[in-house]
Design a protein around this motif. Sequence first.
Motif, PDB file in Angstrom:
ATOM      1  N   VAL A 251     -17.791 -42.660 -19.241  1.00 11.69           N
ATOM      2  CA  VAL A 251     -18.347 -41.368 -19.981  1.00 11.69           C
ATOM      3  C   VAL A 251     -17.351 -40.747 -20.594  1.00 11.69           C
ATOM      4  O   VAL A 251     -16.219 -40.330 -19.788  1.00 11.69           O
ATOM      5  CB  VAL A 251     -19.171 -40.542 -18.956  1.00 11.69           C
ATOM      6  CG1 VAL A 251     -19.747 -39.250 -19.359  1.00 11.69           C
ATOM      7  CG2 VAL A 251     -20.378 -41.424 -18.050  1.00 11.69           C
ATOM      8  N   GLU A 252     -17.619 -40.386 -21.886  1.00 10.84           N
ATOM      9  CA  GLU A 252     -16.499 -39.579 -22.581  1.00 10.84           C
ATOM     10  C   GLU A 252     -17.195 -38.152 -22.974  1.00 10.84           C
ATOM     11  O   GLU A 252     -18.358 -38.193 -23.622  1.00 10.84           O
ATOM     12  CB  GLU A 252     -15.803 -40.304 -23.617  1.00 10.84           C
ATOM     13  CG  GLU A 252     -14.809 -39.603 -24.312  1.00 10.84           C
ATOM     14  CD  GLU A 252     -14.327 -40.592 -25.293  1.00 10.84           C
ATOM     15  OE1 GLU A 252     -13.644 -40.082 -26.428  1.00 10.84           O
ATOM     16  OE2 GLU A 252     -14.298 -41.824 -25.121  1.00 10.84           O
ATOM     17  N   VAL A 253     -16.671 -37.126 -22.964  1.00  9.65           N
ATOM     18  CA  VAL A 253     -16.916 -35.934 -23.597  1.00  9.65           C
ATOM     19  C   VAL A 253     -16.619 -35.798 -24.904  1.00  9.65           C
ATOM     20  O   VAL A 253     -15.094 -35.798 -25.180  1.00  9.65           O
ATOM     21  CB  VAL A 253     -16.581 -34.613 -22.716  1.00  9.65           C
ATOM     22  CG1 VAL A 253     -16.886 -33.322 -23.203  1.00  9.65           C
ATOM     23  CG2 VAL A 253     -17.137 -34.769 -21.156  1.00  9.65           C
ATOM     24  N   ASP A 254     -17.306 -35.614 -25.786  1.00 14.43           N
ATOM     25  CA  ASP A 254     -17.006 -35.412 -27.344  1.00 14.43           C
ATOM     26  C   ASP A 254     -17.397 -34.065 -27.740  1.00 14.43           C
ATOM     27  O   ASP A 254     -18.490 -33.735 -28.185  1.00 14.43           O
ATOM     28  CB  ASP A 254     -17.686 -36.643 -28.315  1.00 14.43           C
ATOM     29  CG  ASP A 254     -17.071 -36.465 -29.499  1.00 14.43           C
ATOM     30  OD1 ASP A 254     -16.259 -35.675 -29.688  1.00 14.43           O
ATOM     31  OD2 ASP A 254     -17.803 -37.221 -30.455  1.00 14.43           O
ATOM     32  N   ASP A 255     -16.395 -33.118 -27.371  1.00 13.30           N
ATOM     33  CA  ASP A 255     -16.694 -31.728 -27.831  1.00 13.30           C
ATOM     34  C   ASP A 255     -15.184 -31.133 -28.274  1.00 13.30           C
ATOM     35  O   ASP A 255     -14.469 -30.598 -27.536  1.00 13.30           O
ATOM     36  CB  ASP A 255     -16.994 -30.758 -26.615  1.00 13.30           C
ATOM     37  CG  ASP A 255     -17.500 -29.532 -27.098  1.00 13.30           C
ATOM     38  OD1 ASP A 255     -17.148 -28.995 -28.407  1.00 13.30           O
ATOM     39  OD2 ASP A 255     -17.823 -28.642 -26.144  1.00 13.30           O
ATOM     40  N   HIS A 258     -14.295 -27.236 -27.317  1.00 12.43           N
ATOM     41  CA  HIS A 258     -13.832 -26.992 -25.980  1.00 12.43           C
ATOM     42  C   HIS A 258     -13.164 -28.404 -25.289  1.00 12.43           C
ATOM     43  O   HIS A 258     -13.723 -29.110 -24.566  1.00 12.43           O
ATOM     44  CB  HIS A 258     -15.420 -26.769 -25.146  1.00 12.43           C
ATOM     45  CG  HIS A 258     -15.880 -25.602 -25.577  1.00 12.43           C
ATOM     46  ND1 HIS A 258     -17.061 -25.517 -26.584  1.00 12.43           N
ATOM     47  CD2 HIS A 258     -16.000 -24.251 -25.364  1.00 12.43           C
ATOM     48  CE1 HIS A 258     -17.460 -24.447 -26.732  1.00 12.43           C
ATOM     49  NE2 HIS A 258     -16.881 -23.608 -26.024  1.00 12.43           N
ATOM     50  N   LEU A 260     -11.145 -30.523 -23.000  1.00 16.94           N
ATOM     51  CA  LEU A 260     -11.082 -30.812 -21.431  1.00 16.94           C
ATOM     52  C   LEU A 260      -9.499 -31.435 -21.313  1.00 16.94           C
ATOM     53  O   LEU A 260      -9.244 -32.199 -22.135  1.00 16.94           O
ATOM     54  CB  LEU A 260     -12.162 -31.230 -21.043  1.00 16.94           C
ATOM     55  CG  LEU A 260     -13.535 -30.953 -21.100  1.00 16.94           C
ATOM     56  CD1 LEU A 260     -14.588 -31.756 -20.307  1.00 16.94           C
ATOM     57  CD2 LEU A 260     -13.634 -29.589 -20.277  1.00 16.94           C
ATOM     58  N   GLU A 264     -10.340 -35.216 -17.346  1.00 24.35           N
ATOM     59  CA  GLU A 264     -11.385 -35.168 -17.033  1.00 24.35           C
ATOM     60  C   GLU A 264     -12.261 -35.406 -18.264  1.00 24.35           C
ATOM     61  O   GLU A 264     -13.592 -35.185 -18.286  1.00 24.35           O
ATOM     62  CB  GLU A 264     -11.690 -33.435 -16.940  1.00 24.35           C
ATOM     63  CG  GLU A 264     -11.058 -32.666 -15.584  1.00 24.35           C
ATOM     64  CD  GLU A 264     -11.333 -31.485 -15.740  1.00 24.35           C
ATOM     65  OE1 GLU A 264     -11.914 -30.918 -16.352  1.00 24.35           O
ATOM     66  OE2 GLU A 264     -10.479 -30.727 -14.607  1.00 24.35           O
ATOM     67  N   ARG A 265     -11.924 -36.019 -19.452  1.00 24.82           N
ATOM     68  CA  ARG A 265     -12.654 -36.175 -20.439  1.00 24.82           C
ATOM     69  C   ARG A 265     -13.264 -37.711 -20.278  1.00 24.82           C
ATOM     70  O   ARG A 265     -14.564 -37.686 -20.662  1.00 24.82           O
ATOM     71  CB  ARG A 265     -11.892 -36.382 -21.500  1.00 24.82           C
ATOM     72  CG  ARG A 265     -11.189 -35.252 -22.245  1.00 24.82           C
ATOM     73  CD  ARG A 265     -10.353 -35.428 -23.605  1.00 24.82           C
ATOM     74  NE  ARG A 265      -9.788 -34.263 -24.055  1.00 24.82           N
ATOM     75  CZ  ARG A 265      -8.813 -34.056 -25.024  1.00 24.82           C
ATOM     76  NH1 ARG A 265      -8.805 -35.026 -25.730  1.00 24.82           N
ATOM     77  NH2 ARG A 265      -8.389 -33.006 -25.495  1.00 24.82           N
ATOM     78  N   ARG A 266     -12.897 -38.538 -19.562  1.00 24.48           N
ATOM     79  CA  ARG A 266     -13.278 -39.869 -19.269  1.00 24.48           C
ATOM     80  C   ARG A 266     -13.397 -39.972 -17.685  1.00 24.48           C
ATOM     81  O   ARG A 266     -12.748 -39.716 -16.963  1.00 24.48           O
ATOM     82  CB  ARG A 266     -12.338 -40.962 -19.819  1.00 24.48           C
ATOM     83  CG  ARG A 266     -12.168 -40.689 -21.370  1.00 24.48           C
ATOM     84  CD  ARG A 266     -11.349 -41.983 -21.818  1.00 24.48           C
ATOM     85  NE  ARG A 266     -11.386 -41.825 -23.351  1.00 24.48           N
ATOM     86  CZ  ARG A 266     -10.911 -42.992 -24.190  1.00 24.48           C
ATOM     87  NH1 ARG A 266     -10.757 -44.040 -23.704  1.00 24.48           N
ATOM     88  NH2 ARG A 266     -10.621 -42.608 -25.198  1.00 24.48           N
TER      89      ARG A 266
END
Length: 267
Positions: A251-255, A258, A260, A264-266
């Motif tokens: 899971v990767e956050v693509d923002d 904001h 991170l 915490e991104r992955r």
Amino acid sequence: MITKDMTRELIGRQVVDNHGEKVGKIGQIYLDERSGDPTWATVNTGLFGTKESFVPLQNADVHDRDVALGVEKKAVKDCPHVGRSDERLTGSEEDELYRHYGIGHGNGNGRTDARHATGERTDRDRTDTDRTDRTARTGDDAMVRHEENLRVGTETEETGRVALRKYVVTEDQTVTVPVSHEEVRLEREPVDGTEAEARPGAMGEAEHEVTLHRERPVVDKTTEAVEKVRLGTRTVTEDEKVSDTVRKERVEVDDPQHALPRDERRS
């Protein structure tokens, strides 16, 4: 021929290949999104049903209670590893299965998306984004991450046959046997006083014969049992390493607005 009315009745039925050899039991049915006809089924194969393979329902039929396929068991065992979403087969996955089994497309007009049979009619107006969405979500909008793990078992296969045969060989055998024979010897003894006076006519020629005997070897053969010979087996256990490729979701956050921390991104 497999029809859409038979969909729910097929779940759990035994599947056999085109030679009548057992393959496994049906776990899920996938329907053509355009026609609603059953096009694919998953079959639980391997030890304890730990492996799930896709089989085509094209040219399949129901014989008694068994579902008879139009393909061989070996093709099912070598089936590509696709459809892990448990919801839908994409066009590329379906094309890969068609190529593997060497059969034409179900409708003859190109690819046909297949969806897991849930008892509901599929929405034909669903967007391509919806069709390819393979993300499982819960009621609180949390994303569920999955991992594959190896489940290893064993199965018994024939490695060869050993025959026990009996045949006859000839060999020379020499045995020493003691034998006896008779020989002639002269024995002389004096006559006593009563025989000293010869009878009238006693003088003259005479002849006396003695029969001689001897032993000779006589050979005979007898057959007797000497031992029992049988074949037995023993089980030898040894360690053997097996390996396969497993997939894990990340899971990767693509923002970009904001950002991170990197850790915490992955996850």
